[in-house]
Design an enzyme around this catalytic site. Structure first.
Site, PDB file in Angstrom:
ATOM      1  N   GLY A 154     -84.613 -38.441  83.979  1.00  0.00           N
ATOM      2  CA  GLY A 154     -83.501 -37.734  84.596  1.00  0.00           C
ATOM      3  C   GLY A 154     -83.307 -36.396  83.914  1.00  0.00           C
ATOM      4  O   GLY A 154     -83.965 -36.081  82.915  1.00  0.00           O
ATOM      5  N   LEU A 155     -82.418 -35.612  84.450  1.00  0.00           N
ATOM      6  CA  LEU A 155     -82.147 -34.284  83.902  1.00  0.00           C
ATOM      7  C   LEU A 155     -81.548 -34.352  82.501  1.00  0.00           C
ATOM      8  O   LEU A 155     -81.012 -35.390  82.092  1.00  0.00           O
ATOM      9  CB  LEU A 155     -81.175 -33.538  84.827  1.00  0.00           C
ATOM     10  CG  LEU A 155     -81.693 -33.167  86.225  1.00  0.00           C
ATOM     11  CD1 LEU A 155     -80.533 -32.688  87.088  1.00  0.00           C
ATOM     12  CD2 LEU A 155     -82.779 -32.110  86.131  1.00  0.00           C
ATOM     13  N   SER A 156     -81.634 -33.251  81.794  1.00  0.00           N
ATOM     14  CA  SER A 156     -80.949 -33.139  80.516  1.00  0.00           C
ATOM     15  C   SER A 156     -79.448 -33.326  80.747  1.00  0.00           C
ATOM     16  O   SER A 156     -78.873 -32.753  81.664  1.00  0.00           O
ATOM     17  CB  SER A 156     -81.211 -31.761  79.900  1.00  0.00           C
ATOM     18  OG  SER A 156     -80.506 -31.604  78.692  1.00  0.00           O
ATOM     19  N   GLY A 157     -78.822 -34.172  79.947  1.00  0.00           N
ATOM     20  CA  GLY A 157     -77.398 -34.430  80.111  1.00  0.00           C
ATOM     21  C   GLY A 157     -77.072 -35.511  81.117  1.00  0.00           C
ATOM     22  O   GLY A 157     -75.899 -35.818  81.342  1.00  0.00           O
ATOM     23  N   SER A 158     -78.109 -36.116  81.701  1.00  0.00           N
ATOM     24  CA  SER A 158     -77.864 -37.160  82.702  1.00  0.00           C
ATOM     25  C   SER A 158     -77.379 -38.458  82.059  1.00  0.00           C
ATOM     26  O   SER A 158     -76.719 -39.276  82.704  1.00  0.00           O
ATOM     27  CB  SER A 158     -79.130 -37.428  83.520  1.00  0.00           C
ATOM     28  OG  SER A 158     -80.185 -37.879  82.688  1.00  0.00           O
ATOM     29  N   GLY A 159     -77.735 -38.645  80.787  1.00  0.00           N
ATOM     30  CA  GLY A 159     -77.316 -39.866  80.091  1.00  0.00           C
ATOM     31  C   GLY A 159     -78.462 -40.794  79.740  1.00  0.00           C
ATOM     32  O   GLY A 159     -78.231 -41.974  79.457  1.00  0.00           O
ATOM     33  N   LYS A 160     -79.689 -40.289  79.734  1.00  0.00           N
ATOM     34  CA  LYS A 160     -80.861 -41.132  79.480  1.00  0.00           C
ATOM     35  C   LYS A 160     -80.803 -41.808  78.110  1.00  0.00           C
ATOM     36  O   LYS A 160     -80.958 -43.028  78.001  1.00  0.00           O
ATOM     37  CB  LYS A 160     -82.146 -40.304  79.568  1.00  0.00           C
ATOM     38  CG  LYS A 160     -82.413 -39.675  80.908  1.00  0.00           C
ATOM     39  CD  LYS A 160     -83.679 -38.856  80.888  1.00  0.00           C
ATOM     40  CE  LYS A 160     -83.663 -37.731  79.871  1.00  0.00           C
ATOM     41  NZ  LYS A 160     -82.566 -36.744  80.096  1.00  0.00           N
ATOM     42  N   SER A 181     -89.228 -36.154  81.425  1.00  0.00           N
ATOM     43  CA  SER A 181     -90.490 -36.400  82.156  1.00  0.00           C
ATOM     44  C   SER A 181     -90.394 -35.856  83.582  1.00  0.00           C
ATOM     45  O   SER A 181     -90.371 -36.619  84.538  1.00  0.00           O
ATOM     46  CB  SER A 181     -90.854 -37.880  82.154  1.00  0.00           C
ATOM     47  OG  SER A 181     -89.791 -38.725  82.495  1.00  0.00           O
TER      48      SER A 181
END
Length: 215
Positions: free
Chosen positions: A46-52, A120
């Site tokens: 997921g995007l940066s800041g998405s919470g991965k 990724s």
């Protein structure tokens, strides 16, 4: 699907021809039996800041409480050592994921559940990692958080820097993120608690028979 910019760095064909796989005396099946659950890669993207990373660690805690053998590979942490020589160019982003894919495969061979938290961004590279594992041993978890929500969170201040031109090739701003087409799990985090989202992942593992409450 866009073509991955990965370039094979292994140009020493003569050396590679003399490298053979050493068979371990303890089998993959024996390791699984000792661990008491099936192994798998949980690939959080997921995007940066998405919470991965937050999600991966929350799931890791729940799995630990079920006595599962786990490990989290975090994007930032890995770049301190194993991938410390890589930049954030498209080419090096792909090499970053290739290396993590190979490391993840080793964790699976050891019978463990490995949770990876990496942007990724390229679909082809996530599929490459999938191809390294058996069909049931790669679980793509798309942390589906809208760009505007990620920017509002901006925990590291990276979006602000990217918008100001201080960071180039930032995913979601001036570098592409290719959304997963059919991930095993899609987790929408906006407006939901970390705990409830993490439980969705654990419930999926229970439903698939990868883990059990008796671990």
């Amino acid at each position: 699907m866009s073509k991955s910019p990965y370039i094979n760095r292994d140009v020493d064909n003569e050396k590679s021809a003399n490298v053979v796989w050493h068979q371990a005396s303890v089998s993959h099946e024996e390791r699984m039996g000792l661990n008491g659950h099936k192994p798998a890669v949980l690939w959080f993207t997921g995007l940066s800041g998405s919470g991965k990373s937050t999600m991966a660690n929350a799931v890791d805690r729940l799995l630990h409480q079920l006595a599962c053998h786990t490990y989290v590979l975090d994007g930032d942490n890995v770049r301190h050592g194993l991938n410390g020589d890589l930049s954030f160019s498209d080419r090096d982003r792909v090499e970053n994921i290739r290396r993590i894919g190979e490391v993840s495969k080793l964790f699976v061979d050891a019978g463990m559940l490995v949770l990876t938290a990496f942007i990724s961004p390229f679909r082809a590279d996530r599929e490459l990692v999938r191809s390294l594992n058996q069909a049931t041993q790669f679980i793509e978890v798309f942390i589906d958080t809208p760009l505007d929500v990620c920017e509002q969170r901006d925990p590291k201040g990276l979006y602000k820097k990217a918008r100001n031109g201080e960071i180039k090739q930032f995913t979601g701003i001036d570098s592409a993120y290719e959304v997963p087409v059919s991930p095993e799990l899609r987790v929408e985090t906006a407006g939901k608690s970390i705990e409830s989202c993490a439980q969705l992942v654990v419930d999926y593992l229970l439903e698939q028979g990868i883990i059990s409450r008796q671990n």
